[in-house]
Design a protein around this motif. Sequence first.
Motif, PDB file in Angstrom:
ATOM      1  N   PRO A   1       0.862  -1.174   0.000  1.00  0.00           N
ATOM      2  CA  PRO A   1       0.000   0.000   0.000  1.00  0.00           C
ATOM      3  C   PRO A   1       0.901   1.226   0.000  1.00  0.00           C
ATOM      4  CG  PRO A   1       0.174  -0.921   2.209  1.00  0.00           C
ATOM      5  CD  PRO A   1       0.903  -1.859   1.300  1.00  0.00           C
TER       6      PRO A   1
ATOM      7  N   ASN B   1      -5.339  -0.382   3.359  1.00  0.00           N
ATOM      8  CA  ASN B   1      -4.358  -0.080   4.409  1.00  0.00           C
ATOM      9  C   ASN B   1      -4.632   1.285   5.023  1.00  0.00           C
ATOM     10  OD1 ASN B   1      -1.599   1.597   4.745  1.00  0.00           O
ATOM     11  ND2 ASN B   1      -1.217  -0.495   5.382  1.00  0.00           N
TER      12      ASN B   1
ATOM     13  N   THR C   1       1.904  -3.852  10.811  1.00  0.00           N
ATOM     14  CA  THR C   1       3.279  -3.530  10.394  1.00  0.00           C
ATOM     15  C   THR C   1       4.200  -3.437  11.607  1.00  0.00           C
ATOM     16  OG1 THR C   1       2.403  -2.255   8.547  1.00  0.00           O
ATOM     17  CG2 THR C   1       4.704  -1.837   9.151  1.00  0.00           C
TER      18      THR C   1
ATOM     19  N   GLU D   1      15.526  -0.803   4.769  1.00  0.00           N
ATOM     20  CA  GLU D   1      15.653  -0.456   3.353  1.00  0.00           C
ATOM     21  C   GLU D   1      14.396   0.166   2.779  1.00  0.00           C
ATOM     22  OE1 GLU D   1      15.829  -3.361   4.805  1.00  0.00           O
ATOM     23  OE2 GLU D   1      17.569  -4.547   4.186  1.00  0.00           O
TER      24      GLU D   1
ATOM     25  N   GLY E   1      10.995   1.917   1.474  1.00  0.00           N
ATOM     26  CA  GLY E   1      10.565   3.263   1.096  1.00  0.00           C
ATOM     27  C   GLY E   1       9.353   3.691   1.906  1.00  0.00           C
ATOM     28  N   GLY E   2       9.124   4.986   1.975  1.00  0.00           N
ATOM     29  CA  GLY E   2       7.942   5.525   2.647  1.00  0.00           C
ATOM     30  C   GLY E   2       8.122   5.629   4.152  1.00  0.00           C
TER      31      GLY E   2
ATOM     32  N   ALA F   1       9.181  -6.758   3.875  1.00  0.00           N
ATOM     33  CA  ALA F   1       9.164  -5.539   3.055  1.00  0.00           C
ATOM     34  C   ALA F   1      10.466  -4.767   3.216  1.00  0.00           C
ATOM     35  CB  ALA F   1       7.984  -4.657   3.460  1.00  0.00           C
TER      36      ALA F   1
ATOM     37  N   GLY G   1       7.051  -2.256  -2.672  1.00  0.00           N
ATOM     38  CA  GLY G   1       6.448  -0.948  -2.895  1.00  0.00           C
ATOM     39  C   GLY G   1       7.103  -0.208  -4.042  1.00  0.00           C
TER      40      GLY G   1
ATOM     41  N   TRP H   1       9.287   9.571  -2.070  1.00  0.00           N
ATOM     42  CA  TRP H   1       9.580   8.404  -1.234  1.00  0.00           C
ATOM     43  C   TRP H   1      10.042   7.228  -2.082  1.00  0.00           C
ATOM     44  CZ3 TRP H   1       9.907  11.099   2.690  1.00  0.00           C
ATOM     45  CH2 TRP H   1       8.888  11.880   3.218  1.00  0.00           C
TER      46      TRP H   1
ATOM     47  N   GLY I   1      12.485   3.174  -1.644  1.00  0.00           N
ATOM     48  CA  GLY I   1      13.379   2.314  -0.888  1.00  0.00           C
ATOM     49  C   GLY I   1      14.817   2.429  -1.383  1.00  0.00           C
TER      50      GLY I   1
HETATM   51  C1  LIG Z   1       5.633   5.940  -1.835  1.00  0.00           C
HETATM   52  C2  LIG Z   1       5.431   5.009  -0.692  1.00  0.00           C
HETATM   53  C3  LIG Z   1       4.303   5.142   0.100  1.00  0.00           C
HETATM   54  C4  LIG Z   1       4.058   4.238   1.145  1.00  0.00           C
HETATM   55  N1  LIG Z   1       2.902   4.334   1.850  1.00  0.00           N
HETATM   56  C5  LIG Z   1       2.574   3.367   2.744  1.00  0.00           C
HETATM   57  C6  LIG Z   1       1.275   3.327   3.329  1.00  0.00           C
HETATM   58  O1  LIG Z   1       0.406   4.139   3.022  1.00  0.00           O
HETATM   59  N2  LIG Z   1       1.024   2.341   4.243  1.00  0.00           N
HETATM   60  C7  LIG Z   1       1.964   1.394   4.576  1.00  0.00           C
HETATM   61  O2  LIG Z   1       1.677   0.528   5.407  1.00  0.00           O
HETATM   62  N3  LIG Z   1       3.186   1.392   4.002  1.00  0.00           N
HETATM   63  C8  LIG Z   1       3.503   2.349   3.103  1.00  0.00           C
HETATM   64  N4  LIG Z   1       4.732   2.325   2.483  1.00  0.00           N
HETATM   65  C9  LIG Z   1       5.729   1.303   2.900  1.00  0.00           C
HETATM   66  C10 LIG Z   1       5.484  -0.029   2.196  1.00  0.00           C
HETATM   67  O3  LIG Z   1       4.412  -0.700   2.808  1.00  0.00           O
HETATM   68  C11 LIG Z   1       6.711  -0.960   2.257  1.00  0.00           C
HETATM   69  O4  LIG Z   1       7.145  -1.089   3.591  1.00  0.00           O
HETATM   70  C12 LIG Z   1       7.871  -0.472   1.407  1.00  0.00           C
HETATM   71  O5  LIG Z   1       7.432   0.019   0.173  1.00  0.00           O
HETATM   72  C13 LIG Z   1       8.846  -1.611   1.174  1.00  0.00           C
HETATM   73  O6  LIG Z   1      10.052  -1.151   0.684  1.00  0.00           O
HETATM   74  P1  LIG Z   1      10.360  -0.927  -0.886  1.00  0.00           P
HETATM   75  O7  LIG Z   1       9.676   0.359  -1.220  1.00  0.00           O
HETATM   76  O8  LIG Z   1      11.829  -0.847  -0.946  1.00  0.00           O
HETATM   77  O9  LIG Z   1       9.755  -2.084  -1.622  1.00  0.00           O
HETATM   78  C14 LIG Z   1       5.006   3.216   1.439  1.00  0.00           C
HETATM   79  C15 LIG Z   1       6.141   3.098   0.629  1.00  0.00           C
HETATM   80  C16 LIG Z   1       6.359   3.961  -0.422  1.00  0.00           C
HETATM   81  C17 LIG Z   1       7.576   3.773  -1.288  1.00  0.00           C
END
Ligand SMILES: Cc1cc2nc3c(=O)[nH]c(=O)nc-3n(C[C@H](O)[C@H](O)[C@H](O)COP(=O)(O)O)c2cc1C
Length: 360
Positions: free
Chosen positions: A18, A68, A153, A177, A179-180, A219, A242, A327, A329
């Motif tokens: 999400p 989410n 989470t 690692e 993102g977000g 993640a 993500g 945002w 990773g």
């Molecule tokens: C742009 C962006 C927005 C995100 N928003 C949320 C969110 O709304 N809720 C959430 O549980 N995690 C959010 N995340 C974290 C992701 O659930 C996840 O932990 C992450 O993307 C995993 O790392 P990666 O981006 O390297 O794959 C977000 C990640 C990104 C990159």
Amino acid sequence: MSSLAQRFGIECPLVQAPMAGATTPELVAAVSQAGGLGSLGAGYAEPQAILDQAARIRALTDRPFALNLFVLPDDFVPDMAAVARARECLDALMEREGLAVRTSLPARWAPRFSEQFAALCEARPAVASFAFDLLTPVQVQELQRRDIYVVGTATTAAEARAWADRGADAVCVQGAEAGGHRGGFLHADEAPLIGLFALIPQAVAAAAACGREVPVIAAGGIMDGAGMLAAEVLGAAASQLGTAFLACPESSAAEAWKRDLLAAEDRRVATIRSFSGRAARGLRNRYVEAMEGMVDRLPAYPVLNALTAPLRRAAAAAGRADLVSEWCGQAAARVRPQPAAELVARLMHEYRLARRTLAH
Ligand SMILES: Cc1cc2nc3c(=O)[nH]c(=O)nc-3n(C[C@H](O)[C@H](O)[C@H](O)COP(=O)(O)O)c2cc1C
């Protein structure tokens, strides 16, 4: 197929993360339709928008999907002196950068969580995932009574245990690692940065200590099928990606953001607090550097997030990506822009290939 994939009704242990502000019903539906689990980040959405977007996903696919939310108090009473200080600093920055936009006080700092939660219950997705805090035991039961699978989470083993004890069906562990925003809640500075390789086995053991089988979803920095298999070898039941989906045409990330991902050097991907008041991983840019000295004096999430949102929108519209939160990773540069269904098929192919290679 893992038991979790079976429970989700998906073909491969792949969850599209999400991403509030970037996931769309089109992205979620495309991923679910292709055999993964699509997730809509609804943390910034008002209740009616949650219902509308869930209906839109259902119009596009009859496959399971996830919604989410960020678990937050309903109301915030910020320190108005800190708000005034932040506004002064942000307005001065906009002026220096030649942008006409200025901060204003929003009607509300964030949507009310209790109302979002009620909308989520009404929308009744197959899976509901949560970040930033634990649900109450009653809320967990309310979801499970509706046959909604609950995912919490965690950024540390202790948080994985806390969600397992709270009755969550699965825990999504977010490595450093990722993102977000950091999704954790137990640790005061919001940012214990445990790498995914260290976190998965510890979280698996911690979650199992509650006496039930609680699958762990991994993640953080996973960009391909080999990464998914690596997480599984360490004990994860599925992977949540993500950033890998941010550059899909179905993602609502701005074009400049998508382009900047491809050029993202790992050392420029940092934990940043100055956009939202909460630690989040993304690209270091001009805004981040300009705000560096101020970070400890800024209001916390969601107050700062609400103050900077109109500035970020105006900066994006003016083509000033260097003032916008991008945002991502740590492995952002490995993003592969392509339609979501193609990306899912590619990830599944790589995952199966990696499995076969490892078996030999
Ligand atoms: C742009 C962006 C927005 C995100 N928003 C949320 C969110 O709304 N809720 C959430 O549980 N995690 C959010 N995340 C974290 C992701 O659930 C996840 O932990 C992450 O993307 C995993 O790392 P990666 O981006 O390297 O794959 C977000 C990640 C990104 C990159």
